[in-house]
Design a protein around this motif. Structure first.
Motif, mmCIF file in Angstrom:
data_model
loop_
_atom_site.group_PDB
_atom_site.id
_atom_site.type_symbol
_atom_site.label_atom_id
_atom_site.label_comp_id
_atom_site.label_asym_id
_atom_site.label_seq_id
_atom_site.Cartn_x
_atom_site.Cartn_y
_atom_site.Cartn_z
ATOM 1 N N GLN A 143 0.789 -1.263 0.666
ATOM 2 C CA GLN A 143 0.055 0.101 -0.251
ATOM 3 C C GLN A 143 0.606 1.573 -0.231
ATOM 4 O O GLN A 143 2.350 0.979 1.161
ATOM 5 C CB GLN A 143 -0.768 0.199 1.259
ATOM 6 N N ALA A 144 0.395 2.065 -1.120
ATOM 7 C CA ALA A 144 0.950 3.872 -0.714
ATOM 8 C C ALA A 144 0.121 3.920 0.429
ATOM 9 O O ALA A 144 -0.675 4.612 0.808
ATOM 10 C CB ALA A 144 0.945 4.349 -2.288
ATOM 11 N N GLY A 145 1.450 5.381 0.630
ATOM 12 C CA GLY A 145 1.116 6.525 1.328
ATOM 13 C C GLY A 145 1.511 6.677 3.186
ATOM 14 O O GLY A 145 1.565 7.364 3.897
ATOM 15 N N SER A 146 2.186 4.833 3.146
ATOM 16 C CA SER A 146 2.715 5.536 4.742
ATOM 17 C C SER A 146 4.062 5.289 4.754
ATOM 18 O O SER A 146 5.116 5.583 5.518
ATOM 19 C CB SER A 146 2.264 3.695 4.836
ATOM 20 N N TYR A 147 4.872 5.770 3.277
ATOM 21 C CA TYR A 147 5.639 5.645 3.353
ATOM 22 C C TYR A 147 7.120 7.339 4.026
ATOM 23 O O TYR A 147 6.192 8.692 3.613
ATOM 24 C CB TYR A 147 6.970 5.659 2.141
ATOM 25 N N ARG A 148 7.696 7.426 4.619
ATOM 26 C CA ARG A 148 8.461 8.648 4.961
ATOM 27 C C ARG A 148 9.713 8.746 4.775
ATOM 28 O O ARG A 148 10.327 7.587 5.413
ATOM 29 C CB ARG A 148 7.676 8.778 6.437
ATOM 30 N N PRO A 149 10.272 9.756 3.539
ATOM 31 C CA PRO A 149 11.719 9.690 4.612
ATOM 32 C C PRO A 149 12.254 9.645 5.412
ATOM 33 O O PRO A 149 12.366 10.232 5.791
ATOM 34 C CB PRO A 149 11.817 11.317 3.540
ATOM 35 N N ARG A 150 13.557 8.820 5.515
ATOM 36 C CA ARG A 150 14.533 8.525 6.178
ATOM 37 C C ARG A 150 15.643 9.037 5.537
ATOM 38 O O ARG A 150 16.590 9.089 4.552
ATOM 39 C CB ARG A 150 14.772 6.927 6.628
ATOM 40 N N GLY A 151 17.227 8.793 6.411
ATOM 41 C CA GLY A 151 17.996 9.630 5.835
ATOM 42 C C GLY A 151 19.159 8.046 5.792
ATOM 43 O O GLY A 151 18.259 7.030 5.481
ATOM 44 N N GLU A 152 20.442 8.601 4.877
ATOM 45 C CA GLU A 152 20.749 7.850 4.198
ATOM 46 C C GLU A 152 21.175 6.490 4.775
ATOM 47 O O GLU A 152 21.288 5.342 4.284
ATOM 48 C CB GLU A 152 21.507 7.347 3.258
ATOM 49 N N HIS A 153 21.452 6.586 6.271
ATOM 50 C CA HIS A 153 21.934 5.229 6.524
ATOM 51 C C HIS A 153 20.929 4.888 7.997
ATOM 52 O O HIS A 153 20.944 4.110 8.481
ATOM 53 C CB HIS A 153 22.773 5.910 8.238
ATOM 54 N N ALA A 154 19.196 4.629 7.858
ATOM 55 C CA ALA A 154 18.520 4.392 8.006
ATOM 56 C C ALA A 154 18.616 3.427 8.161
ATOM 57 O O ALA A 154 18.257 2.979 6.623
ATOM 58 C CB ALA A 154 17.044 5.017 8.383
ATOM 59 N N SER A 155 17.438 2.042 8.066
ATOM 60 C CA SER A 155 17.582 1.192 8.618
ATOM 61 C C SER A 155 15.844 0.956 7.776
ATOM 62 O O SER A 155 15.433 1.677 7.919
ATOM 63 C CB SER A 155 17.757 -0.247 9.317
ATOM 64 N N GLY A 156 15.950 -0.482 7.099
ATOM 65 C CA GLY A 156 14.285 -0.302 7.205
ATOM 66 C C GLY A 156 14.636 -1.133 4.922
ATOM 67 O O GLY A 156 15.072 -0.918 4.986
ATOM 68 N N ALA A 157 13.129 -0.682 4.628
ATOM 69 C CA ALA A 157 12.311 -1.439 3.801
ATOM 70 C C ALA A 157 13.434 0.064 2.618
ATOM 71 O O ALA A 157 11.959 0.486 1.592
ATOM 72 C CB ALA A 157 10.863 -1.815 3.843
ATOM 73 N N ARG A 158 13.639 0.436 2.645
ATOM 74 C CA ARG A 158 13.952 1.436 1.923
ATOM 75 C C ARG A 158 14.925 1.521 0.410
ATOM 76 O O ARG A 158 15.864 0.657 0.622
ATOM 77 C CB ARG A 158 14.820 3.250 2.440
ATOM 78 N N HIS A 159 14.540 1.648 -1.138
ATOM 79 C CA HIS A 159 14.748 1.490 -1.095
ATOM 80 C C HIS A 159 14.530 1.993 -3.260
ATOM 81 O O HIS A 159 13.852 3.033 -2.482
ATOM 82 C CB HIS A 159 14.160 -0.333 -2.312
#
Length: 159
Positions: A143-159
């Motif tokens: 689902q779209a809409g829940s993503y919030r930008p994080r810093g480059e060094h944050a962990s998680g599902a950033r792709h």
């Protein structure tokens, strides 16, 4: 559509492998702004709402303009993109839409005029990665809409 499968939980090893490819691409030396444009354009082609939400937010957080994001689907019709960006976008479209026609020599020649061999392999791996993420997010209903930008060094599902 509701989320069908949480692929991160169903196949954590595969998810970690995808994150490993992302880490490689982020550390490849390619310009982060260029990568966000490519990821956004590929996600437009593939109709991936989650990835479009993510990469337009990340692009804005990195200083990308609204105008360039709005016009990305019609990048050929505007002079807002550099020659290098235009070559990368043409390459991204050709690599994403391989079926039936491959990658034309003219597109290859254009991208090679802007990217050295390693950089072109890295760009292609970035395109492979975002196509992979799109092909996970779309069929499994992320689902779209829940993503919030994080810093480059944050962990998680950033792709």
């Amino acid at each position: 559509m509701k989320q069908r499968i949480n692929y991160q939980k169903a196949a954590p090893g595969a998810f970690q492998a995808m994150l490993g490819l992302e880490k490689y691409v982020r550390q490849s030396g390619l310009e982060p702004a260029l990568l966000e444009l490519v990821k956004t354009r590929v996600s437009q082609i593939n109709g991936c709402a989650y990835c479009l939400d993510m990469h337009t937010q990340d692009a804005r957080a990195a200083g990308e303009t609204e105008q360039r994001l709005y016009l990305l689907a019609a990048w050929r019709e505007t002079g807002l993109y550099s020659e290098r960006e235009r070559a990368a976008l043409a390459w991204a479209e050709a690599v994403t839409q391989l079926a039936g026609h491959g990658v034309p020599d003219a597109v290859y020649d254009e991208v090679r005029s802007q990217f050295e061999e390693k950089a072109l392999v890295d760009l292609t791996l970035a395109i492979v990665a975002i196509n992979g993420w799109n092909r996970l997010a779309v069929p499994f209903g992320v689902q779209a809409g829940s993503y919030r930008p994080r810093g480059e060094h944050a962990s998680g599902a950033r792709h």
